[in-house]
Design a protein around this motif. Sequence first.
Motif, PDB file in Angstrom:
ATOM      1  N   VAL A  93       0.847  -1.194   0.000  1.00  0.00           N
ATOM      2  CA  VAL A  93       0.000   0.000   0.000  1.00  0.00           C
ATOM      3  C   VAL A  93       0.879   1.240   0.000  1.00  0.00           C
ATOM      4  CG1 VAL A  93      -1.804   1.288   1.188  1.00  0.00           C
ATOM      5  CG2 VAL A  93      -1.785  -1.215   1.301  1.00  0.00           C
ATOM      6  N   THR A  94       0.637   2.124  -0.963  1.00  0.00           N
ATOM      7  CA  THR A  94       1.299   3.425  -0.979  1.00  0.00           C
ATOM      8  C   THR A  94       0.221   4.491  -1.121  1.00  0.00           C
ATOM      9  OG1 THR A  94       3.023   4.773  -2.020  1.00  0.00           O
ATOM     10  CG2 THR A  94       1.702   3.358  -3.472  1.00  0.00           C
ATOM     11  N   GLY A  95       0.602   5.725  -1.359  1.00  0.00           N
ATOM     12  CA  GLY A  95      -0.406   6.779  -1.459  1.00  0.00           C
ATOM     13  C   GLY A  95      -0.709   7.390  -0.102  1.00  0.00           C
ATOM     14  N   HIS A  96      -1.991   7.527   0.198  1.00  0.00           N
ATOM     15  CA  HIS A  96      -2.405   8.236   1.409  1.00  0.00           C
ATOM     16  C   HIS A  96      -3.147   7.320   2.380  1.00  0.00           C
ATOM     17  CE1 HIS A  96      -1.154  11.950  -0.405  1.00  0.00           C
ATOM     18  NE2 HIS A  96      -1.926  11.736  -1.453  1.00  0.00           N
ATOM     19  N   GLY A  97      -3.000   7.605   3.648  1.00  0.00           N
ATOM     20  CA  GLY A  97      -3.712   6.879   4.683  1.00  0.00           C
ATOM     21  C   GLY A  97      -4.222   7.850   5.732  1.00  0.00           C
ATOM     22  N   TRP A  98      -5.142   7.369   6.529  1.00  0.00           N
ATOM     23  CA  TRP A  98      -5.706   8.206   7.587  1.00  0.00           C
ATOM     24  C   TRP A  98      -5.974   7.320   8.788  1.00  0.00           C
ATOM     25  CZ3 TRP A  98      -5.003  12.712   9.021  1.00  0.00           C
ATOM     26  CH2 TRP A  98      -5.886  13.448   9.809  1.00  0.00           C
ATOM     27  N   ALA A  99      -6.547   7.885   9.833  1.00  0.00           N
ATOM     28  CA  ALA A  99      -6.730   7.166  11.090  1.00  0.00           C
ATOM     29  C   ALA A  99      -7.690   5.989  10.968  1.00  0.00           C
ATOM     30  CB  ALA A  99      -7.236   8.125  12.174  1.00  0.00           C
ATOM     31  N   GLU A 100      -8.461   5.923   9.888  1.00  0.00           N
ATOM     32  CA  GLU A 100      -9.425   4.838   9.726  1.00  0.00           C
ATOM     33  C   GLU A 100      -9.052   3.881   8.600  1.00  0.00           C
ATOM     34  OE1 GLU A 100     -12.943   7.133   9.155  1.00  0.00           O
ATOM     35  OE2 GLU A 100     -13.368   7.271  11.295  1.00  0.00           O
ATOM     36  N   GLY A 101      -7.908   4.089   7.965  1.00  0.00           N
ATOM     37  CA  GLY A 101      -7.493   3.153   6.927  1.00  0.00           C
ATOM     38  C   GLY A 101      -6.851   3.799   5.727  1.00  0.00           C
ATOM     39  N   ILE A 102      -7.016   3.175   4.568  1.00  0.00           N
ATOM     40  CA  ILE A 102      -6.360   3.591   3.329  1.00  0.00           C
ATOM     41  C   ILE A 102      -7.183   4.648   2.627  1.00  0.00           C
ATOM     42  CG2 ILE A 102      -5.624   2.823   1.033  1.00  0.00           C
ATOM     43  CD1 ILE A 102      -5.211   0.038   2.303  1.00  0.00           C
ATOM     44  N   GLY A 103      -6.518   5.704   2.192  1.00  0.00           N
ATOM     45  CA  GLY A 103      -7.179   6.747   1.425  1.00  0.00           C
ATOM     46  C   GLY A 103      -7.645   7.891   2.289  1.00  0.00           C
ATOM     47  N   TYR A 104      -7.802   9.030   1.667  1.00  0.00           N
ATOM     48  CA  TYR A 104      -8.334  10.201   2.355  1.00  0.00           C
ATOM     49  C   TYR A 104      -9.239  10.947   1.383  1.00  0.00           C
ATOM     50  CZ  TYR A 104      -8.585  14.315   5.318  1.00  0.00           C
ATOM     51  OH  TYR A 104      -9.036  15.336   6.128  1.00  0.00           O
ATOM     52  N   LEU A 130       2.741  -1.767   4.439  1.00  0.00           N
ATOM     53  CA  LEU A 130       1.953  -0.546   4.544  1.00  0.00           C
ATOM     54  C   LEU A 130       2.905   0.641   4.602  1.00  0.00           C
ATOM     55  CD1 LEU A 130      -0.118  -2.327   7.198  1.00  0.00           C
ATOM     56  CD2 LEU A 130      -1.236  -1.349   5.174  1.00  0.00           C
ATOM     57  N   THR A 131       3.001   1.374   3.511  1.00  0.00           N
ATOM     58  CA  THR A 131       3.994   2.444   3.439  1.00  0.00           C
ATOM     59  C   THR A 131       3.371   3.830   3.548  1.00  0.00           C
ATOM     60  OG1 THR A 131       3.972   2.753   1.014  1.00  0.00           O
ATOM     61  CG2 THR A 131       5.279   0.930   1.879  1.00  0.00           C
ATOM     62  N   GLN A 132       2.041   3.889   3.675  1.00  0.00           N
ATOM     63  CA  GLN A 132       1.334   5.163   3.698  1.00  0.00           C
ATOM     64  C   GLN A 132       1.296   5.747   5.114  1.00  0.00           C
ATOM     65  OE1 GLN A 132      -0.068   2.281   3.930  1.00  0.00           O
ATOM     66  NE2 GLN A 132      -1.704   2.462   5.408  1.00  0.00           N
ATOM     67  N   CYS A 133       0.789   6.958   5.226  1.00  0.00           N
ATOM     68  CA  CYS A 133       0.635   7.591   6.541  1.00  0.00           C
ATOM     69  C   CYS A 133      -0.336   6.780   7.411  1.00  0.00           C
ATOM     70  CB  CYS A 133       0.096   9.015   6.385  1.00  0.00           C
ATOM     71  SG  CYS A 133       1.196  10.138   5.501  1.00  0.00           S
ATOM     72  N   PHE A 134      -0.150   6.864   8.722  1.00  0.00           N
ATOM     73  CA  PHE A 134      -1.020   6.214   9.706  1.00  0.00           C
ATOM     74  C   PHE A 134      -1.105   4.704   9.486  1.00  0.00           C
ATOM     75  CE2 PHE A 134      -2.368  10.631   9.356  1.00  0.00           C
ATOM     76  CZ  PHE A 134      -2.369  11.023  10.680  1.00  0.00           C
ATOM     77  N   ALA A 135      -0.006   4.122   9.046  1.00  0.00           N
ATOM     78  CA  ALA A 135       0.022   2.680   8.813  1.00  0.00           C
ATOM     79  C   ALA A 135      -0.229   1.904  10.100  1.00  0.00           C
ATOM     80  CB  ALA A 135       1.371   2.275   8.210  1.00  0.00           C
ATOM     81  N   GLY A 136       0.052   2.521  11.238  1.00  0.00           N
ATOM     82  CA  GLY A 136      -0.098   1.843  12.521  1.00  0.00           C
ATOM     83  C   GLY A 136      -1.522   1.457  12.865  1.00  0.00           C
ATOM     84  N   VAL A 137      -2.513   2.035  12.165  1.00  0.00           N
ATOM     85  CA  VAL A 137      -3.902   1.644  12.451  1.00  0.00           C
ATOM     86  C   VAL A 137      -4.164   0.213  11.988  1.00  0.00           C
ATOM     87  CG1 VAL A 137      -4.720   4.030  12.327  1.00  0.00           C
ATOM     88  CG2 VAL A 137      -4.876   2.563  10.303  1.00  0.00           C
ATOM     89  N   PHE A 138      -3.266  -0.346  11.169  1.00  0.00           N
ATOM     90  CA  PHE A 138      -3.400  -1.727  10.713  1.00  0.00           C
ATOM     91  C   PHE A 138      -2.699  -2.703  11.660  1.00  0.00           C
ATOM     92  CE2 PHE A 138      -4.266   0.767   7.011  1.00  0.00           C
ATOM     93  CZ  PHE A 138      -5.153   0.024   6.255  1.00  0.00           C
ATOM     94  N   ASN A 139      -1.904  -2.179  12.583  1.00  0.00           N
ATOM     95  CA  ASN A 139      -1.148  -3.035  13.499  1.00  0.00           C
ATOM     96  C   ASN A 139      -2.085  -3.751  14.475  1.00  0.00           C
ATOM     97  OD1 ASN A 139       1.017  -4.247  14.716  1.00  0.00           O
ATOM     98  ND2 ASN A 139       2.012  -2.357  15.360  1.00  0.00           N
ATOM     99  N   PHE A 140      -1.560  -4.807  15.114  1.00  0.00           N
ATOM    100  CA  PHE A 140      -2.279  -5.593  16.126  1.00  0.00           C
ATOM    101  C   PHE A 140      -3.472  -6.350  15.548  1.00  0.00           C
ATOM    102  CE2 PHE A 140      -0.607  -1.718  18.247  1.00  0.00           C
ATOM    103  CZ  PHE A 140       0.465  -2.328  18.890  1.00  0.00           C
ATOM    104  N   ALA A 141      -3.438  -6.603  14.240  1.00  0.00           N
ATOM    105  CA  ALA A 141      -4.476  -7.441  13.637  1.00  0.00           C
ATOM    106  C   ALA A 141      -4.260  -8.890  14.055  1.00  0.00           C
ATOM    107  CB  ALA A 141      -4.419  -7.319  12.115  1.00  0.00           C
ATOM    108  N   MET A 151       2.889  -8.205   8.637  1.00  0.00           N
ATOM    109  CA  MET A 151       2.724  -6.811   8.228  1.00  0.00           C
ATOM    110  C   MET A 151       4.016  -6.047   8.469  1.00  0.00           C
ATOM    111  SD  MET A 151      -1.041  -5.509   9.437  1.00  0.00           S
ATOM    112  CE  MET A 151      -2.549  -6.262   8.834  1.00  0.00           C
ATOM    113  N   LEU A 152       4.413  -5.250   7.472  1.00  0.00           N
ATOM    114  CA  LEU A 152       5.541  -4.347   7.595  1.00  0.00           C
ATOM    115  C   LEU A 152       4.991  -2.931   7.515  1.00  0.00           C
ATOM    116  CD1 LEU A 152       6.455  -7.017   5.951  1.00  0.00           C
ATOM    117  CD2 LEU A 152       8.503  -5.718   5.429  1.00  0.00           C
ATOM    118  N   GLY A 153       5.168  -2.143   8.557  1.00  0.00           N
ATOM    119  CA  GLY A 153       4.640  -0.791   8.581  1.00  0.00           C
ATOM    120  C   GLY A 153       5.742   0.246   8.483  1.00  0.00           C
ATOM    121  N   ALA A 154       5.574   1.201   7.583  1.00  0.00           N
ATOM    122  CA  ALA A 154       6.579   2.253   7.421  1.00  0.00           C
ATOM    123  C   ALA A 154       6.502   3.281   8.540  1.00  0.00           C
ATOM    124  CB  ALA A 154       6.398   2.947   6.077  1.00  0.00           C
ATOM    125  N   ALA A 155       5.297   3.543   8.997  1.00  0.00           N
ATOM    126  CA  ALA A 155       5.087   4.573  10.017  1.00  0.00           C
ATOM    127  C   ALA A 155       4.048   4.072  10.998  1.00  0.00           C
ATOM    128  CB  ALA A 155       4.626   5.880   9.377  1.00  0.00           C
TER     129      ALA A 155
END
Length: 305
Positions: A93-104, A130-141, A151-155
């Motif tokens: 995943v690249t591009g943009h992310g937000w606190a609720e997932g992929i895309g803004y 997950l290379t987009q912003c707020f990638a950490g919202v995908f953590n702990f799945a 999962m590899l998270g950039a941020a």
Amino acid sequence: MQGSKREASITNDNTFWVFISDSTEARHTFDVIHAVGVLLSKGVSEKAIRYFTDDAQAVKFTSAFNYPAPMPIANLGNEIAAAKGFENLFLVVTGHGWAEGIGYPVKISPSHLVSVARSAPNAELVVIALTQCFAGVFNFADARSKPPIVMLGAANLGSSLSTPINFTLTAPNGDQLSGWAANSFMFYLFRWFFAPRDIDGDGQITLLDAYKYSGSFASGEIIQTKPTVFVESQQLAAKYQEIKTRIDAENEEAIKMKRPPNHNPQDLLNFQAAKTQLDEKISILHISQEPWLLHADLARNVKVF
């Protein structure tokens, strides 16, 4: 695959590669073009690669490189569910992310992405970078249910940074793109894929090495970039203030003379451009990425190429 005990492998013919970018910025398509070029150089078939984006302009860049045409993000679930004959799914995943997932605004939630990824038929392993912003919202799945997920998270719960990369992309017709503002984590992840090597010295070349390499080199790139960005931000701030002074003076004069402001159109354009660039520079100066990894025990046992 029993937990993380059994070794897995990512090779040039057993993995289905998926890229997602909810962005209309060309730089994110260039990130994908670089990654696809690496995969093709490793012998991965174009039939094993998909790129999903709603950017109508992306196809003109991918077609210049003769790469698979992008598909709408809405097609993601159907394409993954139809990807038969692969042991692994590797989703980037690249591009943009937000606190609720992929895309803004958000188009794909963390839960939905995991569910769609696990729908790949016959997949024994899912890797999500997950290379987009707020990638950490995908953590702990739930990473241990079948198929297991790495999962590899950039941020973490903050911004992911792109930095100027001095790297040339060459199209089949000889046209070249000499550098772009690349997603640092994604760029170095695929540089590692291009030439995998043992980073932690355990004698194995695994997905864990890929994470350590991309995270470390991305952080180093960001640190190295900051002094230059600091100088550039000062220059932009001076330009921004100079234009703002003229605009403010004209506004005050217009109020005094009881007439509409008569701004120089070029000043208005340059003012907005300087503000946008200054915001970008400041974000780089004040943000540090925090890479993270989910299911490290499994990543340690996934051999690559």
